[in-house]
Scaffold this active site. Structure first.
Site, short mmCIF file in Angstrom:
data_model
loop_
_atom_site.label_atom_id
_atom_site.label_comp_id
_atom_site.label_asym_id
_atom_site.label_seq_id
_atom_site.Cartn_x
_atom_site.Cartn_y
_atom_site.Cartn_z
N LEU A 53 12.79 85.14 -64.92
CA LEU A 53 12.78 84.91 -63.47
C LEU A 53 14.02 84.13 -63.08
O LEU A 53 14.34 83.11 -63.71
CB LEU A 53 11.53 84.11 -63.06
CG LEU A 53 11.51 83.57 -61.62
CD1 LEU A 53 11.53 84.70 -60.59
CD2 LEU A 53 10.31 82.65 -61.41
N ILE A 54 14.71 84.61 -62.04
CA ILE A 54 15.90 83.93 -61.53
C ILE A 54 15.70 83.66 -60.05
O ILE A 54 15.42 84.59 -59.28
CB ILE A 54 17.17 84.78 -61.73
CG1 ILE A 54 17.30 85.18 -63.21
CG2 ILE A 54 18.41 84.02 -61.27
CD1 ILE A 54 18.44 86.16 -63.48
N GLY A 108 16.92 82.56 -56.19
CA GLY A 108 18.12 82.73 -55.38
C GLY A 108 19.06 83.76 -55.94
O GLY A 108 20.27 83.55 -56.01
N GLY A 121 25.75 86.41 -55.38
CA GLY A 121 26.51 85.40 -56.11
C GLY A 121 26.22 85.34 -57.60
O GLY A 121 25.98 86.36 -58.26
N ILE A 122 26.26 84.12 -58.14
CA ILE A 122 26.05 83.92 -59.57
C ILE A 122 24.65 84.38 -59.98
O ILE A 122 24.47 84.96 -61.06
CB ILE A 122 26.26 82.44 -59.94
CG1 ILE A 122 27.71 82.03 -59.73
CG2 ILE A 122 25.86 82.18 -61.39
CD1 ILE A 122 27.98 80.55 -59.92
N GLY A 123 23.66 84.15 -59.13
CA GLY A 123 22.30 84.55 -59.46
C GLY A 123 22.18 86.05 -59.65
O GLY A 123 21.55 86.53 -60.60
N SER A 174 25.92 71.41 -61.69
CA SER A 174 27.34 71.30 -61.38
C SER A 174 27.91 70.03 -62.00
O SER A 174 27.24 68.99 -62.05
CB SER A 174 27.55 71.26 -59.87
OG SER A 174 28.91 70.99 -59.55
N TYR A 177 25.85 67.48 -52.03
CA TYR A 177 25.84 68.44 -53.13
C TYR A 177 25.90 67.71 -54.46
O TYR A 177 25.10 67.98 -55.37
CB TYR A 177 27.02 69.39 -52.99
CG TYR A 177 27.10 70.45 -54.06
CD1 TYR A 177 26.24 71.55 -54.03
CD2 TYR A 177 28.02 70.37 -55.10
CE1 TYR A 177 26.31 72.54 -55.01
CE2 TYR A 177 28.10 71.34 -56.08
CZ TYR A 177 27.23 72.43 -56.03
OH TYR A 177 27.31 73.40 -57.00
#
Length: 238
Positions: A15-16, A18, A22-24, A139, A162
């Site tokens: 399961l991923i 978002g 993009g990266i997802g 990050s 962020y």
């Protein structure tokens, strides 16, 4: 998740969150190509269904800020698969610009509290896996070492919410690794990436390159590390 055919026993169930762009999305594509049964989580059904169909994944509506949505998504996976092998926390927001309380609440709700919501709902399914793995797309902006190091680009980026919420995301990952020793939990700095989030900065590489960093941690063997923050070169100071 409509008309899903039961998976072949032994396949890796992933399961991923978002993951419709993009990266997802790139991570979902690479894991699907590697043979995973990928559940592509997204808030928007139309975008999520389209993205899932494009790569042969299964769409599941999932809003990490909504408890009911999270419970329903994991219940659907439970009903279809009976377990979860890999969970990738990818949903996130940049929360740049002027800082205020409302924006802070939103940033932490998506980038940190969402991790708690999804992890807690997923734990019963992860415990049924022979090789349970959780990857948090975090990050290096959340690394005290990086943002105070004048030789690092993070030290010059004004992204307070962020950075703070990603620090929380990494710490949650480390604490889950301690409290759930049977499950691997690792956080990843995927590298500067050109996505919708970073469009205003005009920097970054293709999402596919950064997704490969996430995929490496999502495909660890049973003896792989846990409780780490890593980038493509290995473990990062936190």
């Amino acid at each position: 998740m409509r008309g899903a055919v039961p998976s072949v026993p032994g396949m890796t169930i992933t399961l991923i969150t978002g993951a419709n762009k993009g990266i997802g999305f790139a991570t979902a594509k690479q894991l699907a190509e590697a043979g995973h049964v990928v559940y592509l989580g997204a808030r928007d059904p139309e975008r999520g269904e389209k993205a899932a169909a494009e790569i042969g994944a299964r769409f599941v509506r999932l809003d990490v800020t909504d408890d009911a949505s999270v419970r329903d998504a994991l219940s659907a996976i439970d009903a279809a698969e009976g377990r979860l092998d890999v969970l990738v926390h990818n949903a996130g927001v940049l929360a740049d610009g002027p800082v205020d309380g409302a924006k802070a609440l939103q940033a932490f709700d998506i980038n940190a509290v969402g991790i708690v919501r999804v992890t807690e709902a997923a734990l019963p399914l992860l415990r049924k896996s022979a090789n349970p793995t959780v990857v948090t797309v975090s990050s290096s902006m959340g690394s005290f070492w990086a943002v105070t190091n004048p030789e690092r680009p993070e030290s010059g980026l004004p992204l307070a919410l962020y950075a703070a919420s990603k620090a929380a995301a990494t710490m949650l990952t480390v604490q889950y690794a301690k409290s759930q020793p049977g499950i691997k939990f690792n956080a990843v700095e995927p590298g500067p990436t050109a996505t919708d989030m970073t469009a205003a900065w005009g920097i970054g590489r293709a999402p596919e390159e950064s997704a490969a960093v996430v995929v490496r941690l999502a495909t660890l063997g049973p003896d792989g590390p846990t409780g780490t923050l890593q980038d493509e070169n290995g473990v990062l100071p936190f």
